[in-house]
Design a protein around this motif. Structure first.
Motif, mmCIF file in Angstrom:
data_model
loop_
_atom_site.group_PDB
_atom_site.id
_atom_site.type_symbol
_atom_site.label_atom_id
_atom_site.label_comp_id
_atom_site.label_asym_id
_atom_site.label_seq_id
_atom_site.Cartn_x
_atom_site.Cartn_y
_atom_site.Cartn_z
ATOM 1 N N SER A 51 0.863 -1.175 0.000
ATOM 2 C CA SER A 51 0.000 0.000 0.000
ATOM 3 C C SER A 51 0.903 1.229 0.000
ATOM 4 N N PHE A 52 0.793 2.024 -1.064
ATOM 5 C CA PHE A 52 1.574 3.260 -1.169
ATOM 6 C C PHE A 52 0.623 4.436 -0.994
ATOM 7 N N LYS A 53 0.982 5.359 -0.131
ATOM 8 C CA LYS A 53 0.129 6.518 0.149
ATOM 9 C C LYS A 53 0.728 7.787 -0.452
ATOM 10 N N GLU A 54 -0.114 8.798 -0.625
ATOM 11 C CA GLU A 54 0.318 10.076 -1.204
ATOM 12 C C GLU A 54 1.374 10.770 -0.354
ATOM 13 N N ASP A 55 1.368 10.530 0.955
ATOM 14 C CA ASP A 55 2.331 11.193 1.841
ATOM 15 C C ASP A 55 3.712 10.523 1.827
ATOM 16 N N LYS A 56 3.937 9.636 0.845
ATOM 17 C CA LYS A 56 5.224 8.944 0.641
ATOM 18 C C LYS A 56 5.524 7.915 1.731
ATOM 19 N N THR A 57 4.477 7.367 2.350
ATOM 20 C CA THR A 57 4.641 6.251 3.273
ATOM 21 C C THR A 57 4.054 5.007 2.626
ATOM 22 N N TYR A 58 4.508 3.858 3.099
ATOM 23 C CA TYR A 58 3.987 2.606 2.559
ATOM 24 C C TYR A 58 3.890 1.575 3.670
ATOM 25 N N THR A 59 3.079 0.562 3.423
ATOM 26 C CA THR A 59 3.040 -0.635 4.249
ATOM 27 C C THR A 59 3.099 -1.820 3.297
ATOM 28 N N SER A 60 3.649 -2.923 3.779
ATOM 29 C CA SER A 60 3.697 -4.130 2.959
ATOM 30 C C SER A 60 3.564 -5.350 3.841
ATOM 31 N N LYS A 61 3.124 -6.430 3.213
ATOM 32 C CA LYS A 61 3.066 -7.717 3.876
ATOM 33 C C LYS A 61 3.526 -8.750 2.857
ATOM 34 N N VAL A 62 4.625 -9.392 3.161
ATOM 35 C CA VAL A 62 5.155 -10.453 2.313
ATOM 36 C C VAL A 62 5.230 -11.693 3.182
ATOM 37 N N GLY A 63 4.377 -12.663 2.877
ATOM 38 C CA GLY A 63 4.258 -13.817 3.765
ATOM 39 C C GLY A 63 3.745 -13.334 5.111
ATOM 40 N N ALA A 64 4.434 -13.684 6.171
ATOM 41 C CA ALA A 64 4.034 -13.258 7.519
ATOM 42 C C ALA A 64 4.718 -11.970 7.948
ATOM 43 N N GLN A 65 5.645 -11.454 7.129
ATOM 44 C CA GLN A 65 6.426 -10.265 7.501
ATOM 45 C C GLN A 65 5.724 -8.986 7.067
ATOM 46 N N GLU A 66 5.373 -8.154 8.045
ATOM 47 C CA GLU A 66 4.758 -6.863 7.770
ATOM 48 C C GLU A 66 5.797 -5.765 7.960
ATOM 49 N N THR A 67 5.784 -4.794 7.046
ATOM 50 C CA THR A 67 6.761 -3.713 7.054
ATOM 51 C C THR A 67 6.057 -2.395 6.772
ATOM 52 N N SER A 68 6.599 -1.314 7.314
ATOM 53 C CA SER A 68 6.124 0.026 6.972
ATOM 54 C C SER A 68 7.331 0.942 6.906
ATOM 55 N N GLY A 69 7.163 2.030 6.184
ATOM 56 C CA GLY A 69 8.253 2.979 6.061
ATOM 57 C C GLY A 69 7.915 4.079 5.078
ATOM 58 N N THR A 70 8.943 4.638 4.464
ATOM 59 C CA THR A 70 8.777 5.716 3.492
ATOM 60 C C THR A 70 9.310 5.264 2.140
ATOM 61 N N TYR A 71 8.896 5.978 1.090
ATOM 62 C CA TYR A 71 9.376 5.661 -0.252
ATOM 63 C C TYR A 71 9.557 6.932 -1.065
ATOM 64 N N LYS A 72 10.322 6.797 -2.140
ATOM 65 C CA LYS A 72 10.463 7.876 -3.117
ATOM 66 C C LYS A 72 10.766 7.227 -4.463
ATOM 67 N N ILE A 73 10.518 7.974 -5.526
ATOM 68 C CA ILE A 73 10.825 7.510 -6.879
ATOM 69 C C ILE A 73 11.731 8.548 -7.520
#
Length: 118
Positions: A51-73
């Motif tokens: 899940s990528f949000k407009e405020d440049k934060t994201y969350t992810s779930k790969v298997g049982a591992q959940e992660t959140s943080g920031t992103y840029k392109i």
């Protein structure tokens, strides 16, 4: 002078793509395929969500591992920085209204992850 104009044109083209990417990436994404190019095995198993949000934060779930943080392109590269971890960079192959595909390296193996928008 000609080289300078060519360089400026390339920079503008890349900047435009990055702006379009920034808009297109916002939303919920789920795994369509996850190919390890060395084995041609699909590792998706419907177990990757982003899940990528407009405020440049994201969350992810790969298997049982959940992660959140920031992103840029930048320059066609998606950079994500998980909370309390180092930045990760993947090369965007496709990013449009309904498909996000990128090439990444996991343990030195090339993998291509393709996501579709929910």
């Amino acid at each position: 002078m000609r080289k300078l104009l060519m360089l400026l044109a390339i920079i503008l083209l890349v900047s435009c793509n990055d702006a379009k990417y920034a808009e297109a990436i916002v939303g919920e994404w789920e795994c369509a395929s996850w190919i390890d190019t060395a084995t041609a095995k699909d590792k998706c198993n419907s177990n990757a969500y982003f899940s990528f949000k407009e405020d440049k934060t994201y969350t992810s779930k790969v298997g049982a591992q959940e992660t959140s943080g920031t992103y840029k392109i930048a320059d066609g590269i998606l950079y994500s920085t998980p909370k309390d971890k180092l930045e990760i960079a993947v090369e965007i192959n496709t990013l449009n209204a309904d498909t996000l595909s990128f090439t990444m390296s996991r343990s030195g193996n090339e993998e291509i992850l393709t996501l579709i928008k929910k």
